[in-house]
Scaffold this active site. Structure first.
Site, mmCIF file in Angstrom:
data_model
loop_
_atom_site.group_PDB
_atom_site.id
_atom_site.type_symbol
_atom_site.label_atom_id
_atom_site.label_comp_id
_atom_site.label_asym_id
_atom_site.label_seq_id
_atom_site.Cartn_x
_atom_site.Cartn_y
_atom_site.Cartn_z
ATOM 1 N N GLU C 217 -3.258 17.684 -60.791
ATOM 2 C CA GLU C 217 -4.457 16.934 -61.336
ATOM 3 C C GLU C 217 -3.831 15.820 -62.480
ATOM 4 O O GLU C 217 -5.481 15.311 -63.247
ATOM 5 C CB GLU C 217 -5.383 17.809 -60.754
ATOM 6 C CG GLU C 217 -6.074 17.496 -59.771
ATOM 7 C CD GLU C 217 -5.246 18.033 -58.522
ATOM 8 O OE1 GLU C 217 -4.955 18.955 -59.143
ATOM 9 O OE2 GLU C 217 -5.098 17.395 -57.377
ATOM 10 N N ASN C 301 0.683 17.766 -53.933
ATOM 11 C CA ASN C 301 -0.242 16.815 -54.103
ATOM 12 C C ASN C 301 -0.039 15.886 -55.180
ATOM 13 O O ASN C 301 1.140 16.029 -56.615
ATOM 14 C CB ASN C 301 -2.219 16.529 -54.219
ATOM 15 C CG ASN C 301 -1.874 16.514 -55.695
ATOM 16 O OD1 ASN C 301 -2.176 17.729 -55.693
ATOM 17 N ND2 ASN C 301 -2.263 15.905 -56.511
ATOM 18 N N ASP C 343 -4.951 14.498 -51.189
ATOM 19 C CA ASP C 343 -5.035 15.321 -52.233
ATOM 20 C C ASP C 343 -4.701 16.719 -51.110
ATOM 21 O O ASP C 343 -4.757 18.428 -51.344
ATOM 22 C CB ASP C 343 -5.877 15.821 -53.047
ATOM 23 C CG ASP C 343 -5.901 16.973 -53.996
ATOM 24 O OD1 ASP C 343 -6.958 18.194 -54.370
ATOM 25 O OD2 ASP C 343 -4.839 16.923 -54.339
#
Lengths: 338, 191, 616
Positions: C217, C301, C343
Site C-alpha cells: 500500500e 497486491n 487488493d
C-alpha cells in the site's frame, strides 16, 4: 529528436489555429458547412434588411387605405392587394422553410460523417483534462510501451486518430479548429473523438468549455508528422530520463528531488512519480510550457517555476522560492530532459 | 409617474450597491500571491501557541472558501488521504473528531504538517509551500467543524463515505495525550 | 410526480450506510451450518510426511511444521473434557495494539513477540506461574508506526540453532539467544523512508532465514530474502517486479501455464517504470517441502490499488512462487490475480497435503486465496487441480483450469469517476492473513475467515515516497447473511464445505487443530472457543479481556500437561477502529474496514494479554 523538430520549425510547417484553414476531413466538413451557411445567411439578411428599410422609408399618406363612409373613418380593404400580400408572405415562408430544411439536411450529414468511426486502423490516444493542462497517454497492447506525456500531442499525417476523452475535475472541451470540432471532456464519462490531419503541421487548440480561472490559457498543440517521424518520436518518448553528466544539471536533479517538484510531477526513471501535475520526462523537447502559454526557453522556465501565479493566477502550481543558482541548475536539468 | 420611476430607480440602485458591497466579503477573496505567517509560527513548540503569534483564531484562511477548497484538493493530492482517509483515520489518527494529540490551534496544526511528529507523521516543510500548509490547516480544521461554516466545502462528486464538511457539526476540540501503547517495561534483560 | 417521489426515496436509501445488526449478534449463539456429514475415517487427505514430524510437545514455529498444518498431536484435551478448560496463567504484555503472534514453545521456554515495539518476552514454563525470564527490546524506530498500513502487528518468531529469530517493524531481522536473551545478530533489510515495514514471521529452512517485506500500500518494491542463519548476512534477494535477473528467474524456471511464460515479464507487464513502485511484498506465510526442496509462498497486491494507473498483468504481484531456499532461484510460479483489481494479495498460507486424486496419491498444496477461491496446486509443477469458491464471489466468474486464467467480472472493474458496488469478496478477501489448520484425523482444513463485500471508487494517486500509494475509496459491508465472519471446515479432497460456523465479526485469529479432535479459535469480541473438529459444535468458550486476532498453539508443559496458549489484543486491519481509535463516521477509514466494523468499539477494548489454558 528535439533538434529535428526545431529544425523543422524553419521549414514551411503549417502553423495554425483556424477553423477556416481546415487540414483534415473533419474540419473540412465543418468548414464546408460554414461556407454553405454564410452566403445563405448573408443573402437572407440583406433581403430582410432591405425590405425592412424600404418599409420604414416608404411614404404613406395618413389616410391611405381609409375612406369616409357615412360620416365615419372606415378601413377599406383592397381585395386584390390583400391577396397579393398573402401570396408574398406565404411564398416567403415556404422559401424559408425549404432553405432551413436544406440546411438541416446538410448539417445532419456533416454530423453523421463526424461521428462515424474511421474505417482503417486508428492510433488510440487518451486525453484527460485537468485544471489547467492536458494529460496525454498513448496506450499500447504491450503495457510497457505506453507513452505518457502532456499538453503536446503528436500524430501521424494521413492516419486517423481516435481520442478517448475524460476529465478528472470539471468539464473541459477539446477543440483544435484546424482539425476537428469540439468535444467535451466530462468527469466520470469516457467519450471518443476521431480525426485525421492530412498535412504536416503544428495545430493549436484550446479548451472550449469554461473550466476555471485559467481556462483561457489552457491550450493544446497537435503536431502532425510524417508517419516515420511520428514513430521515431514515440519510441524516443519511451526512454526513461538519464542521469545528467554535466554538474549543473546533476545539481538540478538533486534540487528537483528535494523540493516541491516531486510532490506533483513525475519523471520516468527517477523516484518522482506523482500525478497531480504534467509528466516531465521529456519536457525539454516540448515546444512550449505551461499548457502552451510560453515558449520553452530557459528564461521562461525560470520565470514560470519561480512564480506561476504571475503568469497564470489560479493554477494549482505554487511559487517555488529557490536560491538563483539552484533555480538555474533546476532549469538546466529540465532542459536535459529531452 | 415620474416620481414612481425615480422611486424604483433609487431602490434598484441601492440593491446594486449592497450586492457590490457584499461581494467584497472575505469568504470569496482570492489571493494568489500571499505571504501568510510562516517561519516564526512553525517554530512554535508542539503543544502551545503564543497569543502574540499574529495568527487569528481561525488561522489566515479559516473563513476563506477558495482556500478551503484548495486545502481539500491538496489533502488528496499530497496523500494525506492515504493515512487519514476522509477524516476517519487509518494509519494515522482521525482528524474529524474532537481529540487532538499535538494541539488544535492553527499554529499547532501548521507545526504538525511542517515539522512532522513522532509516531509516524512525516515532515512536509521542504515539500510544500507555507501558503499550501495554511490552506491544509484550514481544511483539516473544517473536517471537525472549526472555522466559518459558510466557507466550508460541500459534498464530493463521488462515493459518499462521510457527511460533507459543510454539514459537520462543530466539535469542541480537546487536547488528549494518547494512551501509551507500552507501559515502560521493566529494564531490558533479567527482571 | 410519482417519479419524483421515487427518486427522493431512492436518494434517502443511498449514501452513507446506517448500522446494521448482523445475524448472530451479541448474546446469540453463532449459527452452525452442517453441509455434508464427514465421511467416516475422514476425507483421506494427509499432511505431507516429509514436511511434518512426530509430536514432541513443542511448538517451535508459528505454523508448527513445514507443511503449515498447525496441528498438535497432543490429545489430553479432547472433546469429552475441553469443557473443563480454564486459564492456567496470564501475562499482560503492556502493549495495547493488535496481537497477531503465535507464542512459540521450545523445551521449557515460551517466547512471544508483541506488536510495536516488538518486545520479545521469554517465560520459563518450569517455574511456578511460568515466570518471566527475560525481555528483549529491539527499540524499533518510532516513525515506523507511520508506515504500517494495517496496525503495527507482528506475526511471531521462529526458533532454530539456539536462537529466537523475528522481524521488527522497522525492517530489522534480529536473532536473540534463546537462553540468555542477548542479541546474537541484527540485519537491516529495508528502509522505512521507502514505505517498507516488516510484520511477517520468518521461516527458517536448513541454514536460511527467509523474510519478506510489507508495503504493497506504500509503493514499495516487494522482495523475499534468504539470510544466513549463523550470521544474518543476506545471501540472496528475490524481487517480485523487474527483470528476470532480479526476480531470480533462470534456466530452471518452468511455469505451468502459458500466461506466466516469457522473458522479463516483470518489466513488460507494467507501463513505463511503474514496476519500481509496484508492490509484491511477502508479508504472509511460507511453507516448505523437504522432498522437492521447495518453499512455497505468495506475493502481495500490486500498487497502487487504482488499476488504471498500471495497465498490464503486473507480474509478479499476487503470484504464487516455488523456490529453492538455499539460492532463491524460482522453479515455478502461478500468477493468481493478474492485473489485480481489488487488493487480492497472494500471501495467504498453503498447507502441504497428500490427497487421493483420480485413483492415486497426489502431492498438493491447498491455498485459500483472497479472491475467494480455494486453490489446490500440484507441488511439483504448479498445475491447478481445482479452484473452488469458499465464499460468495461477484468479482470474478471462475478459474479456467486449462489456461489457469481468472475470468474477471467486467461489471466489477473499478474505473476512475465511477463507483462499483457490491464487489464480493471485499479487499481483505474471502480470507486474509489469518492461518488455517488441518487435522489428519478428520482430513479437514479449518479455515477462519470473513464474509464481506464492498463498494469502491478509484481516485488518481501520486507516488510520494514514504506515504501511501493506494488511490481507492473503499466502503466495506457485511456479505450475504449479515454475519461478517465464518469458521469453515473444508474438505480438501472434494473441495467443498463440510461445516461452517457463522460469527458476527470477522474471524481474524488463526485456528488450531488437535489430536483430541478439538479446534480452537478466537473471536474479535474476545471469546476463545473450542469446537468439535468433526461437526463444528461449540464445546467450550472463555471471554478474554480483548478481541483475539492471534494464533493459538498447544504444547506439553514441563509437568507433562497439555496447555493451549493464545494472545488476546484486538487490532490488525479489521480491528483498526479500536486499536487506532478511529472515527466511525467515515466509512472509508482504515481502507474501508471501518464501514463494516462500527460496532466493534462497543464490544471490546484494546488489550495485549497472553492467555494460557489447561485442564484442572
Amino acid at each position: 529528436m528535439a533538434g529535428a523538430l526545431l529544425a523543422c520549425a524553419g521549414c514551411s510547417l503549417h502553423n495554425t489555429q483556424n477553423a477556416l484553414d481546415a487540414s483534415g476531413p473533419q474540419s473540412q466538413r465543418i468548414e464546408g458547412l460554414w461556407w454553405l451557411f454564410l452566403p445563405i445567411a448573408a443573402v437572407v439578411w440583406v433581403i430582410v434588411i432591405a425590405v425592412m428599410l424600404w418599409g420604414a422609408a416608404r411614404k404613406r399618406s395618413p389616410r391611405e387605405g381609409m375612406e369616409t363612409r357615412g360620416g365615419a373613418e372606415v378601413v377599406v380593404r383592397d381585395e386584390a392587394r390583400d391577396r397579393r400580400m398573402t401570396r408574398i408572405v406565404a411564398g416567403g415562408v415556404i422559401v424559408t422553410v425549404v432553405i432551413l430544411f436544406l440546411m438541416l439536411v446538410a448539417d445532419f450529414r456533416v454530423g453523421q460523417a463526424l461521428t462515424m468511426a474511421p474505417g482503417t486502423q486508428a492510433v488510440p490516444i487518451k486525453v484527460t483534462g485537468h485544471q489547467f493542462w492536458w494529460e496525454v497517454q498513448y496506450p499500447d497492447s504491450v503495457p510497457n510501451k505506453t507513452v505518457i506525456t502532456a499538453n503536446e500531442i503528436h500524430i501521424p499525417v494521413g492516419v486517423p486518430v481516435v481520442m478517448e476523452l475524460t476529465s478528472l475535475d470539471v468539464i473541459h472541451s477539446f477543440w483544435v479548429p484546424s482539425l476537428t470540432g469540439k468535444k467535451d471532456l466530462l468527469p466520470g464519462y469516457r467519450r471518443s473523438l476521431w480525426f485525421r490531419a492530412d498535412t504536416p503541421g503544428v495545430y493549436r487548440g484550446q479548451c472550449a468549455e469554461y473550466c476555471g480561472l485559467e481556462h483561457a490559457k489552457m491550450s493544446v498543440l497537435v503536431i502532425a508528422q510524417k508517419p516515420q517521424d511520428f514513430e521515431a518520436w514515440r519510441a524516443a518518448q519511451l526512454d526513461s530520463a538519464t542521469t545528467p553528466s554535466d554538474s549543473l544539471a546533476l545539481r538540478g536533479k538533486t534540487v528537483f528531488m528535494g523540493t516541491t517538484c516531486v510532490m506533483c510531477h513525475s519523471i520516468s526513471g527517477t523516484s518522482a512519480a506523482a500525478t497531480a501535475g504534467p509528466d516531465l520526462t521529456h519536457v525539454g523537447s516540448r515546444r512550449m510550457i505551461a499548457a502552451n502559454t510560453l515558449p520553452n526557453t530557459d528564461a521562461n522556465l525560470y520565470a514560470w517555476i519561480s512564480d506561476p501565479q504571475r503568469i497564470k493566477p489560479g493554477v494549482l502550481m505554487p511559487a517555488t522560492k529557490l536560491d538563483p543558482r539552484d533555480m538555474q541548475a533546476l532549469v538546466a536539468y529540465l532542459r536535459h530532459l529531452k | 409617474m415620474c416620481s414612481r420611476f425615480a422611486d424604483r430607480a433609487v431602490r434598484a440602485g441601492t440593491a446594486v450597491i449592497a450586492i457590490a458591497a457584499l461581494a467584497a466579503c472575505p469568504r470569496e477573496r482570492r489571493t494568489f500571491h500571499d505571504s501568510p505567517p510562516a517561519a516564526s509560527v512553525a517554530a512554535e513548540s508542539a503543544k502551545s501557541v503564543r497569543s502574540d503569534s499574529g495568527v487569528s483564531r481561525e488561522g489566515p484562511y479559516g473563513d476563506n472558501a477558495y482556500a478551503l477548497y484548495q486545502g481539500k484538493t491538496l489533502f488528496a493530492a499530497f496523500n494525506c488521504m492515504g493515512c487519514h482517509s476522509h477524516g476517519g483515520g487509518g494509519m494515522g489518527p482521525p482528524l474529524m473528531d474532537s481529540a487532538w494529540i499535538y494541539g488544535y490551534e492553527p499554529a499547532n496544526i501548521y507545526a504538525t504538517i511542517a515539522n512532522g511528529r513522532p509516531n509516524g507523521m512525516p515532515s512536509f516543510k521542504n515539500r510544500i509551500t507555507p501558503q499550501q500548509i495554511w490552506e491544509l490547516v484550514a481544511y483539516v480544521r473544517s473536517m471537525s467543524g472549526q472555522g466559518s461554516k459558510a466557507a466550508r466545502t460541500s459534498r464530493n462528486d463521488e462515493m459518499e463515505v462521510r457527511a460533507a464538511e459543510s454539514q459537520t457539526t462543530t466539535e469542541k476540540p480537546v487536547l488528549v495525550t494518547p494512551p501509551p501503547t507500552v507501559n515502560p517495561p521493566a529494564q531490558e534483560g533479567h527482571p | 410526480m410519482s417519479a419524483l417521489c421515487g427518486c427522493a426515496l431512492a436518494l434517502l436509501g443511498c449514501g452513507v450506510d446506517s448500522e446494521r445488526t448482523p445475524a448472530g449478534a451479541e448474546g446469540q449463539e453463532p449459527h452452525i451450518m452442517l453441509q455434508k456429514p464427514l465421511p467416516p475415517g475422514g476425507t483421506g487427505a494427509q499432511i505431507e510426511a516429509a514436511a511434518t514430524a512426530p509430536e514432541d510437545g513443542q511448538w517451535i514455529r508459528p505454523a508448527k511444521d513445514f507443511a503449515s498444518s498447525r496441528f498438535s498431536g497432543l490429545n489430553e484435551i479432547n472433546t469429552s473434557n475441553v469443557a473443563q478448560l480454564k486459564p492456567a496463567w496470564t501475562f499482560p504484555t503492556g502493549v495495547l495494539r493488535g496481537q497477531e503472534a503465535a507464542p512459540i514453545v521450545v523445551g521449557h521456554m515460551m517466547y512471544v513477540v508483541t506488536a510495536y515495539p516488538n518486545l520479545l518476552y521469554a517465560f520459563d514454563l518450569s517455574k511456578p506461574g511460568a515466570s518471566l525470564k527475560w525481555m528483549y527490546n529491539p527499540k524499533p524506530l518510532t516513525s515506523s508506526q507511520g508506515e504500517a498500513c494495517c496496525d503495527v502487528v507482528n506475526r511471531g518468531a521462529s526458533y532454530a540453532d539456539g536462537k529466537i529469530i523475528y522481524a521488527t517493524l522497522d525492517n530489522n531481522v534480529v536473532a536473540v539467544d534463546a537462553e540468555s536473551g542477548k542479541e546474537v545478530w541484527r540485519t537491516k533489510v529495508g528502509d522505512i523512508n521507502k514505505g517498507e515495514t516488516m510484520t511477517m514471521a520468518p521461516l527458517i529452512v536448513k541454514d536460511r532465514v527467509l523474510v519478506g517485506n510489507s508495503g504493497g500500500e506504500m509503493g514499495v518494491r516487494g522482495w523475499l530474502k534468504g539470510l544466513d542463519l549463523k550470521t544474518g548476512a543476506v545471501k540472496w534477494t528475490a524481487m517480485h517486479t523487474g527483470p528476470d535477473s532480479v526476480v531470480l528467474i533462470g534456466q530452471s524456471f518452468k511455469p505451468f501455464y502459458k500466461k506466466d511464460q516469457g522473458a522479463d515479464l516483470g518489466v513488460k507487464s507494467w507501463p513505463g517504470t511503474t514496476w519500481q513502485i509496484g508492490g509484491g511484498g511477502v508479508w504472509g506465510w511460507i511453507s516448505y517441502d523437504p522432498a522437492l526442496d521447495l518453499v512455497f509462498y505468495g506475493s502481495s497486491n500490486p500498487g497502487p490499488w487504482n488499476p488504471e494507473q498500471r495497465p498490464g498483468d503486473n507480474k509478479w504481484t499476487s503470484t504464487f512462487f516455488a523456490r529453492h531456499p538455499e539460492t532463491g532461484e524460482a522453479i515455478w510460479a502461478y500468477q493468481i490475480n493478474p492485473h489485480d483489481l481489488h487488493d487480492y494479495d497472494g500471501v495467504n498460507e498453503s498447507i502441504l497435503l497428500d490427497i487421493p486424486w483420480n485413483g492415486s496419491k497426489r502431492g498438493i498444496l491447498v491455498h485459500p486465496d483472497r479472491n475467494g477461491y480455494m486453490y489446490a496446486l500440484d507441488r511439483a509443477t504448479g498445475e491447478v487441480l481445482y479452484a473452488k469458491p469458499y465464499v460468495h464471489i461477484t468479482s470474478s466468474d471462475s478459474v479456467d483450469l486449462k489456461t489457469g486464467e481468472l475470468a474477471l467480472n467486467p461489471t466489477k472493474e473499478p474505473k476512475l469517476g465511477k463507483t462499483v458496488r457490491d464487489v464480493c469478496p471485499a479487499a481483505p478477501g474471502g480470507k486474509d492473513w489469518q492461518p488455517s489448520s488441518f487435522s489428519p484425523r478428520t482430513g479437514l482444513m479449518y479455515v477462519p475467515h470473513q464474509n464481506l463485500c464492498m463498494d469502491e471508487q478509484p481516485t488518481a494517486v501520486s507516488y510520494i515516497s514514504g506515504t501511501p500509494y493506494v488511490g481507492m475509496d473503499v466502503r466495506m459491508k457485511p456479505g450475504i447473511g449479515g454475519n461478517r465472519g465464518f469458521v469453515t471446515g473444508w474438505n480438501p479432497v472434494t473441495g467443498s464445505v463440510v461445516w461452517r460456523i457463522a460469527e458476527p465479526f470477522p474471524v481474524w485469529s488463526g485456528t488450531l487443530a488437535t489430536a483430541g479432535d478439538v479446534v480452537f479459535y478466537g473471536t474479535m469480541e474476545g471469546w476463545f472457543k473450542a469446537v468439535d473438529a468433526r461437526t463444528g459444535t461449540l464445546l467450550w468458550k472463555y471471554k478474554t479481556t480483548s478481541g483475539i486476532i492471534g494464533q493459538p498453539v498447544a504444547y506439553r508443559g514441563p509437568d507433562g500437561k497439555e496447555y493451549v496458549a493464545v494472545m488476546s489484543g484486538v487490532g490488525g486491519w479489521s480491528g483498526a477502529i479500536v486499536a487506532g481509535g478511529l472515527d466511525p463516521r467515515d466509512s472509508s477509514a482504515a481502507l474501508g474496514f471501518v464501514g463494516a466494523m462500527r460496532d466493534l468499539p462497543r464490544v471490546t477494548p484494546k488489550g495485549g494479554t497472553l492467555y494460557v489454558f489447561s485442564l484442572r
